[in-house]
Design an enzyme around this catalytic site. Sequence first.
Site, PDB file in Angstrom:
ATOM      1  N   LYS A 207       0.842  -1.194   0.000  1.00  0.00           N
ATOM      2  CA  LYS A 207       0.000   0.000   0.000  1.00  0.00           C
ATOM      3  C   LYS A 207       0.882   1.252   0.000  1.00  0.00           C
ATOM      4  O   LYS A 207       0.697   2.150  -0.793  1.00  0.00           O
ATOM      5  CB  LYS A 207      -0.908  -0.033   1.224  1.00  0.00           C
ATOM      6  CG  LYS A 207      -1.854   1.126   1.335  1.00  0.00           C
ATOM      7  CD  LYS A 207      -2.792   0.954   2.512  1.00  0.00           C
ATOM      8  CE  LYS A 207      -3.543   2.250   2.771  1.00  0.00           C
ATOM      9  NZ  LYS A 207      -4.425   2.169   3.934  1.00  0.00           N
ATOM     10  N   GLU A 213      10.446  -4.746   4.603  1.00  0.00           N
ATOM     11  CA  GLU A 213      10.530  -6.143   4.165  1.00  0.00           C
ATOM     12  C   GLU A 213      10.248  -6.258   2.667  1.00  0.00           C
ATOM     13  O   GLU A 213      10.976  -6.907   1.913  1.00  0.00           O
ATOM     14  CB  GLU A 213       9.515  -7.014   4.925  1.00  0.00           C
ATOM     15  CG  GLU A 213       9.771  -7.154   6.407  1.00  0.00           C
ATOM     16  CD  GLU A 213       9.101  -6.082   7.237  1.00  0.00           C
ATOM     17  OE1 GLU A 213       8.852  -4.970   6.728  1.00  0.00           O
ATOM     18  OE2 GLU A 213       8.835  -6.358   8.423  1.00  0.00           O
ATOM     19  N   GLY A 268      -4.949  -1.903   5.020  1.00  0.00           N
ATOM     20  CA  GLY A 268      -4.128  -3.024   4.538  1.00  0.00           C
ATOM     21  C   GLY A 268      -4.773  -4.375   4.793  1.00  0.00           C
ATOM     22  O   GLY A 268      -4.860  -5.225   3.895  1.00  0.00           O
ATOM     23  N   ARG A 269      -5.271  -4.581   6.006  1.00  0.00           N
ATOM     24  CA  ARG A 269      -5.824  -5.904   6.348  1.00  0.00           C
ATOM     25  C   ARG A 269      -7.230  -6.121   5.785  1.00  0.00           C
ATOM     26  O   ARG A 269      -7.828  -7.169   5.991  1.00  0.00           O
ATOM     27  CB  ARG A 269      -5.777  -6.118   7.859  1.00  0.00           C
ATOM     28  CG  ARG A 269      -6.436  -5.027   8.676  1.00  0.00           C
ATOM     29  CD  ARG A 269      -6.052  -5.119  10.146  1.00  0.00           C
ATOM     30  NE  ARG A 269      -6.564  -4.014  10.921  1.00  0.00           N
ATOM     31  CZ  ARG A 269      -5.961  -2.840  11.060  1.00  0.00           C
ATOM     32  NH1 ARG A 269      -4.824  -2.610  10.437  1.00  0.00           N
ATOM     33  NH2 ARG A 269      -6.500  -1.893  11.812  1.00  0.00           N
ATOM     34  N   GLU A 353      -4.797  -6.869  14.781  1.00  0.00           N
ATOM     35  CA  GLU A 353      -4.297  -5.543  14.410  1.00  0.00           C
ATOM     36  C   GLU A 353      -5.435  -4.521  14.509  1.00  0.00           C
ATOM     37  O   GLU A 353      -5.198  -3.337  14.700  1.00  0.00           O
ATOM     38  CB  GLU A 353      -3.712  -5.567  12.978  1.00  0.00           C
ATOM     39  CG  GLU A 353      -2.772  -4.400  12.690  1.00  0.00           C
ATOM     40  CD  GLU A 353      -1.947  -4.559  11.430  1.00  0.00           C
ATOM     41  OE1 GLU A 353      -0.790  -4.992  11.505  1.00  0.00           O
ATOM     42  OE2 GLU A 353      -2.469  -4.246  10.348  1.00  0.00           O
ATOM     43  N   HIS A 384      -5.222 -33.676  17.075  1.00  0.00           N
ATOM     44  CA  HIS A 384      -4.093 -34.497  17.519  1.00  0.00           C
ATOM     45  C   HIS A 384      -2.962 -33.631  18.048  1.00  0.00           C
ATOM     46  O   HIS A 384      -1.820 -34.076  18.122  1.00  0.00           O
ATOM     47  CB  HIS A 384      -3.622 -35.381  16.365  1.00  0.00           C
ATOM     48  CG  HIS A 384      -4.718 -36.281  15.877  1.00  0.00           C
ATOM     49  ND1 HIS A 384      -4.958 -37.526  16.424  1.00  0.00           N
ATOM     50  CD2 HIS A 384      -5.677 -36.088  14.943  1.00  0.00           C
ATOM     51  CE1 HIS A 384      -5.999 -38.066  15.816  1.00  0.00           C
ATOM     52  NE2 HIS A 384      -6.466 -37.212  14.921  1.00  0.00           N
ATOM     53  N   LYS A 512       9.147  -0.748  14.308  1.00  0.00           N
ATOM     54  CA  LYS A 512       9.742  -0.293  13.040  1.00  0.00           C
ATOM     55  C   LYS A 512      10.696   0.864  13.318  1.00  0.00           C
ATOM     56  O   LYS A 512      11.802   0.914  12.780  1.00  0.00           O
ATOM     57  CB  LYS A 512       8.643   0.210  12.089  1.00  0.00           C
ATOM     58  CG  LYS A 512       7.731  -0.845  11.525  1.00  0.00           C
ATOM     59  CD  LYS A 512       6.808  -0.201  10.479  1.00  0.00           C
ATOM     60  CE  LYS A 512       5.611  -1.051  10.164  1.00  0.00           C
ATOM     61  NZ  LYS A 512       4.612  -0.409   9.337  1.00  0.00           N
TER      62      LYS A 512
END
Length: 551
Positions: A207, A213, A268-269, A353, A384, A512
Amino acid sequence: MLKKIDPTKTNAWASLHELAGEQAQTIKELFKADRSRAKQFSVEWDGLFFDYSKHRIDEEIMDALMDLAKECEVNDGIERMFKGEAINETEDRAVLHVALRNRSNRKTLVGGVDLMPEVNEVLDQMARFSTSVREGDRLGATGKRFKHVVNIGIGGSDLGPVMAVEALKAFQCNMRFHFVSNVDEAHLVETLKQIKAEETLFIIASKTFTTQETMTNAQSAREWFLQQIEDEEAIAKHFVAVSTNEAAVTAFGIDPGNMFRFWDWVGGRYSLWSAIGLPIMLAIGDQAFFKLLEGAHAVDEHVKVKGSQSIPSIMALLGIWYNNFFEAESHAVLPYSQYLSRFPAYLQQADMESNGKSMTRAGVPVRYSTGPIVWGEPGTNGQHAFYQLLHQGTKLIPVDFIAYIKPVHGNGDHHQKLLANFLAQSQALMQGKSVKEAEKELRNEGLKEEEVVKILPFKVFEGNNPSSSILFDEWGAYQLGQLIALYEHKIFIQGLIWNIYSFDQWGVELGKQLAAPILDEMTAKRNGSASSVRFDGSTTELLSRIQRKLK
Ligand code: F6P
């Protein structure tokens, strides 16, 4: 602007406290007392069935929860979002992911301007692009068809597309889809090992187009690509960008003609419905992508009409019931579908978030618990692994079970077993196993008296563990759209009631910020410069150990 209502000051909050304290009957007993319970506490809607009868609720509790929604003016909040008000106040932005899937094409105005022409224009651009790639009209620089798509992005620019591509794998074309998010080089290196540059399309999804990253991975992918194909002009054929930041995309070397836009009113999410969904469209085709949007849009319409009575609102209120009146700390999401294996991870960002906040909309600290820890894995694998804790641990963990009735593949036997387990687990969590039942079982096994006495306590299951079941008639893009939108609205409605801002994410900034001087320090040391920043003792020690070992 969203209203600033303290939920703890409402009459409903006080009533709910009393009702939680008074609760004497277990869910199992509630079922015994009322044969119509399963009907009363379930909703059948648009090809899905939402069963919330296995909860610690009765009519009085549901009424009080609905009163809470009313007193917190949930319907007003929903209306403001759909109207395009800047309800993301701390970033001064509207929240309109609903416009991205507005298949009715009704006008959606922000500042008097209708967003729909722009939304449709980008969807058309995506459709043209994905069709040309899928049909082999758009080729790589050496004239080869694309066999691989590598999406480079992180957070909302990764988790939604990864989850959706996996969820709809059964309906995918024969290109292979890879997702690189981690700045750990391993992620990119291991991906590059599987692909050939001339057959690969890279999507740089960010965005902001500033995320460390993504920019690092994109730069390294570009360098790798140019080592394989020594032609700068080939970049235009193999690299496209999805972003709101045209200047940064151009500076990176991607032609704006190869850029797919979205807007600051898309969080963003909440962005997989936008051009961030390009890998999804490439995987399943434009028509199926539109089905995904339609499924979500159907939920939007349902929420608009039903407001606090809608399925997402019921999900939200049940979450609040346990989170705030039973001190439940976490919420498990357990899809009985391998295709939904990434759904819990996707939801972690969507939920945590959004609602991992401790400041009210009035800017004062909250005095109650907000967003839960969301976690999960697909069934039956989880059975399990961690289900032991759900059944006999000391924590109250409400669960959402998710499944679909019609198998995606032909082998009915697998699917019957999957569904049998899906049903058995919610049943087991609710009914448990009493001392009497466990004792009878042990005796039937022919155990000696002293063995029965010794082993009996460990065979007892307390039960009374709450769960919802979301059961789709079938599985496809439409249903995935519904599922995601159900949770998106649930999260929003919880945020409305908790009086927090669900659409900002200031909490991710500090880490950050602090990484920057540490990286500067590392670079300075590598270049032999003197240390310029003072860190705390622990960070200094760790840093100097890293530097010693890296020498
Ligand atoms: O670090 C959090 C975050 O800002 C998320 O909200 C977002 O989805 C992610 O980073 C990626 O951001 P971008 O798409 O700008 O690279």
